[in-house]
Scaffold this motif. Structure first.
Motif, PDB file in Angstrom:
ATOM      1  N   CYS A   1       0.833  -1.206   0.000  1.00 23.26           N
ATOM      2  CA  CYS A   1       0.000   0.000   0.000  1.00 23.26           C
ATOM      3  C   CYS A   1       0.865   1.253   0.000  1.00 23.26           C
ATOM      4  O   CYS A   1       0.637   2.166  -0.788  1.00 23.26           O
ATOM      5  CB  CYS A   1      -0.919   0.006   1.221  1.00 23.26           C
ATOM      6  N   ASP A   2       1.845   1.296   0.893  1.00 19.55           N
ATOM      7  CA  ASP A   2       2.705   2.477   1.005  1.00 19.55           C
ATOM      8  C   ASP A   2       3.523   2.692  -0.260  1.00 19.55           C
ATOM      9  O   ASP A   2       3.704   3.818  -0.718  1.00 19.55           O
ATOM     10  CB  ASP A   2       3.636   2.355   2.203  1.00 19.55           C
ATOM     11  N   ALA A   3       4.052   1.629  -0.810  1.00 20.64           N
ATOM     12  CA  ALA A   3       4.963   1.748  -1.952  1.00 20.64           C
ATOM     13  C   ALA A   3       4.236   1.998  -3.273  1.00 20.64           C
ATOM     14  O   ALA A   3       4.752   2.744  -4.120  1.00 20.64           O
ATOM     15  CB  ALA A   3       5.819   0.476  -2.081  1.00 20.64           C
ATOM     16  N   TYR A   4       3.075   1.391  -3.449  1.00 22.21           N
ATOM     17  CA  TYR A   4       2.452   1.416  -4.766  1.00 22.21           C
ATOM     18  C   TYR A   4       1.083   2.089  -4.845  1.00 22.21           C
ATOM     19  O   TYR A   4       0.651   2.448  -5.935  1.00 22.21           O
ATOM     20  CB  TYR A   4       2.317  -0.008  -5.310  1.00 22.21           C
ATOM     21  N   LEU A   5       0.402   2.249  -3.718  1.00 21.81           N
ATOM     22  CA  LEU A   5      -0.949   2.795  -3.787  1.00 21.81           C
ATOM     23  C   LEU A   5      -1.095   4.142  -3.095  1.00 21.81           C
ATOM     24  O   LEU A   5      -2.088   4.825  -3.312  1.00 21.81           O
ATOM     25  CB  LEU A   5      -1.954   1.799  -3.174  1.00 21.81           C
ATOM     26  N   ALA A   6      -0.131   4.524  -2.274  1.00 20.25           N
ATOM     27  CA  ALA A   6      -0.224   5.809  -1.588  1.00 20.25           C
ATOM     28  C   ALA A   6      -0.016   6.942  -2.596  1.00 20.25           C
ATOM     29  O   ALA A   6       0.785   6.818  -3.522  1.00 20.25           O
ATOM     30  CB  ALA A   6       0.837   5.883  -0.485  1.00 20.25           C
TER      31      ALA A   6
END
Length: 122
Positions: A114-119
């Protein structure tokens, strides 16, 4: 850089977060729930990068490598228990400790995805 405009409520980086240790009384079910959560998160990432084949392929390779590492770590953990609870004893996979570690690994990976790719990126 891509940024997620919408992230489904059923993945860890949105809303109430990942299921905690009290979410299911059965430790194996709780671990399986986090595995399903990880799969939903990973699929959301792939959907986000569907129009970028190079990025999607790299993410897919990274996820497969991470799963292999996770599984090797869990096998090493089981083997390290030795006489306490032998690695080949089927009860090992049903212990609270083992499953809480599976939950932790899966939840950490979901958060990373989530942090790396969707934030949102700025």
């Amino acid at each position: 850089l891509a940024a997620a405009d919408f992230v489904h409520d059923d993945i860890c980086c949105e809303g109430g977060g990942c299921p905690g240790p009290d979410a299911a009384p059965d430790p194996a079910k709780a671990a399986a729930d986090t595995d399903a959560e990880l799969d939903r998160t990973y699929r959301a990432v792939l959907d986000e990068y569907a129009s970028e084949p190079g990025a999607a392929a790299a993410i897919r390779d990274a996820q497969r490598s991470w799963i292999a590492l996770r599984d090797h770590d869990l096998e090493a953990l089981r083997a390290s228990w030795g006489a306490v609870l032998p690695a080949d004893d089927p009860r090992t996979r049903r212990t609270v400790l083992y499953n809480s570690l599976v939950e932790q690994l899966n939840n950490d990976r979901s958060r990373f995805l989530c942090d790396a790719y969707l934030a949102p990126r700025g």
